[in-house]
Design an enzyme around this catalytic site. Structure first.
Site, mmCIF file in Angstrom:
data_model
loop_
_atom_site.group_PDB
_atom_site.id
_atom_site.type_symbol
_atom_site.label_atom_id
_atom_site.label_comp_id
_atom_site.label_asym_id
_atom_site.label_seq_id
_atom_site.Cartn_x
_atom_site.Cartn_y
_atom_site.Cartn_z
ATOM 1 N N CYS A 239 0.868 -1.178 0.000
ATOM 2 C CA CYS A 239 0.000 0.000 0.000
ATOM 3 C C CYS A 239 0.908 1.233 0.000
ATOM 4 O O CYS A 239 2.130 1.116 0.127
ATOM 5 C CB CYS A 239 -0.860 -0.008 1.257
ATOM 6 S SG CYS A 239 0.182 0.005 2.752
ATOM 7 N N CYS B 250 2.584 5.673 8.918
ATOM 8 C CA CYS B 250 1.720 5.949 7.769
ATOM 9 C C CYS B 250 0.856 7.176 8.071
ATOM 10 O O CYS B 250 0.274 7.273 9.165
ATOM 11 C CB CYS B 250 0.820 4.750 7.475
ATOM 12 S SG CYS B 250 -0.347 5.126 6.140
ATOM 13 N N GLU C 137 0.482 -0.785 16.443
ATOM 14 C CA GLU C 137 -0.340 0.387 16.086
ATOM 15 C C GLU C 137 -1.234 0.788 17.265
ATOM 16 O O GLU C 137 -1.449 1.975 17.520
ATOM 17 C CB GLU C 137 -1.196 0.092 14.844
ATOM 18 C CG GLU C 137 -2.002 1.307 14.400
ATOM 19 C CD GLU C 137 -2.870 1.039 13.176
ATOM 20 O OE1 GLU C 137 -2.486 0.213 12.322
ATOM 21 O OE2 GLU C 137 -3.940 1.663 13.076
ATOM 22 N N THR D 293 -6.274 0.703 11.809
ATOM 23 C CA THR D 293 -6.460 0.866 10.355
ATOM 24 C C THR D 293 -6.599 -0.456 9.596
ATOM 25 O O THR D 293 -7.020 -0.453 8.440
ATOM 26 C CB THR D 293 -5.266 1.621 9.743
ATOM 27 O OG1 THR D 293 -4.064 0.901 10.056
ATOM 28 C CG2 THR D 293 -5.178 3.042 10.243
ATOM 29 N N SER E 51 2.000 -5.526 3.428
ATOM 30 C CA SER E 51 3.445 -5.446 3.668
ATOM 31 C C SER E 51 4.227 -6.495 2.870
ATOM 32 O O SER E 51 5.427 -6.658 3.077
ATOM 33 C CB SER E 51 3.709 -5.615 5.167
ATOM 34 O OG SER E 51 2.923 -6.676 5.689
HETATM 35 O O1 0O3 Z 1 -0.657 -3.356 10.967
HETATM 36 P P1 0O3 Z 1 -0.189 -4.593 10.260
HETATM 37 O O2 0O3 Z 1 0.214 -5.649 11.255
HETATM 38 O O3 0O3 Z 1 -1.130 -5.055 9.241
HETATM 39 O O4 0O3 Z 1 1.169 -4.106 9.556
HETATM 40 P P2 0O3 Z 1 1.961 -4.554 8.272
HETATM 41 O O5 0O3 Z 1 1.762 -5.987 7.967
HETATM 42 O O6 0O3 Z 1 3.356 -4.097 8.480
HETATM 43 O O7 0O3 Z 1 1.297 -3.752 7.074
HETATM 44 C C1 0O3 Z 1 1.380 -2.374 6.965
HETATM 45 C C2 0O3 Z 1 0.229 -1.717 7.667
HETATM 46 C C3 0O3 Z 1 0.624 -0.712 8.695
HETATM 47 C C4 0O3 Z 1 1.818 -0.246 8.800
HETATM 48 C C5 0O3 Z 1 -0.342 -0.204 9.667
HETATM 49 O O8 0O3 Z 1 -1.494 0.242 9.077
HETATM 50 FE FE1 SF4 Z 2 -0.975 0.841 4.465
HETATM 51 FE FE2 SF4 Z 2 -1.475 0.816 7.071
HETATM 52 FE FE3 SF4 Z 2 -1.259 3.089 5.788
HETATM 53 FE FE4 SF4 Z 2 -3.342 1.516 5.336
HETATM 54 S S1 SF4 Z 2 -2.854 2.585 7.232
HETATM 55 S S2 SF4 Z 2 -2.150 2.631 3.813
HETATM 56 S S3 SF4 Z 2 -2.391 -0.501 5.516
HETATM 57 S S4 SF4 Z 2 0.338 1.573 6.075
#
Ligand code: 0O3
Ligand code: SF4
Length: 324
Positions: free
Chosen positions: A28, A112, A142, A181, A283
Site C-alpha cells: 500500500c 503511515c 499500532e 487501520t 506489507s
Molecule cells: O498493521 P499490520 O500488522 O497489518 O502491519 P503490516 O503488515 O506491516 O502492514 C502495513 C500496515 C501498517 C503499517 C499499519 O497500518
Molecule cells: Fe498501508 Fe497501514 Fe497506511 Fe493503510 S494505514 S495505507 S495498511 S500503512
C-alpha cells in the site's frame, strides 16, 4: 492443458490449475513510503540507520534493508547515541519521538499518514473531553502507538462485540470511538453497531479509520475466494492486515493459508484443488507473489487470471527532511 478434457492432465502431464490473483494486493502507499524512508535515510546518512520495530511486518523486506545497513531494534533504548533512527509504519507513542529529541537523535517518522490521522483524532476527542473507545487488537504496535497519544486512562480497548457489552460507562457518557487501520471491515461494522446501540451519542470518526488499502484488499479477496477451494495469503504471522485476509477468505467458504514465502507451500495442499486464490497483505512485496506463481507452475499447468476490484493511485509525501 488437454483441450478436449480440461480436468485431465495436459500434454505436460501436470493437472490444470486455475489461479485467481486478487487485485489490489500487496504494498500500500504507507508501506511504499516507509520502505523508501529507510532507503533514503541510508543514502543520506550512510549505514547504519536504526529502525525501531520492523519497518513493516515482512521478513523479506526487513532482511533486504538489513543487507543495505539498517539495524532493527524494538526499543529506542537499544539505539546508540549519534545515529539516525526511523520509527516504523505502525506509529509510536508520543513519548518515543520526545525521548529521541531529548537524546539529540536524528529521527525520521515512517508512521503511515493514515495512522497519524487517527492519532490526531485521538488528541481532538480528548480536547472535546470525550473518553475514547478504541477498536483494535491488544498488543499490536499500532494500538500501542495510538494509546500513547493520550494520557493513561483516556482510552479503552475493545476487541469484540462482547467487550462492548461489558463496558462500564453510563449510556449518556461523553464517548468517541476510533479504530485500528487494518481491522476486518465486517467485524468492525458489528462492533460499531453495538457501540452505537449502547451509547447512542458516541462520536464517530469523520471518515472510516480502516484504511483504503485494508478495505480494498478484503473486497478483492471476496471476489476470488467464493470460486476457490484454497486461498493462499502471502504475509507474516504478525501482520494484522494479512491475517484479516485469511479470515475473509475462510468466511467465503474457502480454505485459506497464510504463507511467508513459496517454500512454505506443501504441494499436498493442492490435492483436489482446481481453482486456487492468491493474494498478498499490504506489507508483502510483489516479488513474493511471482515466486509463489513460479512454484505452482512446477506442479501444475497454471492458468493465471487477475481479478481487479479497484484501482489504487494513493501516494504519500516523504517527510520534509528526505524530500528532494
Ligand atoms: O498493521 P499490520 O500488522 O497489518 O502491519 P503490516 O503488515 O506491516 O502492514 C502495513 C500496515 C501498517 C503499517 C499499519 O497500518
Ligand atoms: Fe498501508 Fe497501514 Fe497506511 Fe493503510 S494505514 S495505507 S495498511 S500503512
Amino acid at each position: 492443458m488437454n483441450a478436449a478434457f480440461p480436468n485431465q492432465p495436459g500434454t505436460s502431464g501436470r493437472k490444470p490449475l486455475t489461479l485467481l490473483i486478487a487485485a489490489p494486493r500487496g504494498f500500500c502507499a504507507g508501506v511504499d513510503r516507509a520502505i523508501e524512508i529507510v532507503e533514503r535515510a541510508l543514502s543520506r546518512y550512510g549505514a547504519p540507520v536504526y529502525v525501531r520495530h520492523e519497518i513493516v511486518h515482512n521478513r523479506y523486506v526487513v532482511d533486504g534493508l538489513k543487507a543495505k545497513g539498517a539495524i532493527f531494534v524494538e526499543e529506542l533504548s537499544d539505539v546508540p547515541d549519534g545515529v539516525p533512527v526511523v520509527f516504523s509504519a505502525h506509529g509510536v507513542p508520543k513519548a518515543v519521538p520526545a525521548e529521541a529529541t531529548a537524546r539529540g537523535l536524528e529521527w525520521l517518522d515512517a508512521t503511515c499518514p493514515l495512522v497519524s490521522k487517527v492519532h490526531r483524532q485521538a488528541e481532538r476527542q480528548l480536547e472535546f473531553g470525550r473518553h475514547i473507545i478504541f477498536v483494535g487488537h491488544k498488543g499490536h504496535p499500532e494500538v500501542i502507538g495510538t494509546f500513547g497519544q493520550v494520557p493513561e486512562g483516556a482510552m479503552t480497548l475493545v476487541e469484540t462485540v462482547e467487550d462492548v457489552a461489558s463496558l462500564d460507562f453510563p449510556a449518556d457518557a461523553e464517548l468517541a470511538f476510533l479504530t485500528q487501520t487494518t481491522l476486518s471491515v465486517d467485524d468492525t461494522a458489528e462492533i460499531v453497531e453495538a457501540l452505537k446501540a449502547r451509547f447512542p451519542n458516541i462520536a464517530a470518526p469523520k471518515a472510516e479509520d480502516i484504511c483504503y488499502a485494508t478495505s480494498n484488499r478484503q473486497a478483492a479477496v471476496k471476489a476470488i475466494a467464493p470460486q476457490s477451494q484454497l486461498v493462499l495469503v502471502i504475509g507474516a504471522p504478525n501482520s494484522s492486515n494479512s491475517l484479516r485476509l485469511v479470515e475473509v477468505a475462510e468466511r467465503c467458504g474457502a480454505s485459506a493459508r497464510l504463507i511467508q514465502r513459496a517454500s512454505e507451500i506443501n504441494p499436498a495442499w493442492l490435492d483436489g484443488v482446481d481453482t486456487l486464490g492468491l493474494t498478498a497483505g499490504a506489507s508483502a512485496p510483489e516479488t513474493l507473489v511471482r515466486e509463489v506463481v513460479d512454484a505452482l507452475t512446477q506442479w501444475r499447468d497454471v492458468e493465471e487470471h487477475t481479478l481487479v476490484t479497484a484501482e489504487e493511485k494513493m501516494v504519500f509525501k516523504l517527510p520534509r527532511q528526505l524530500a528532494d
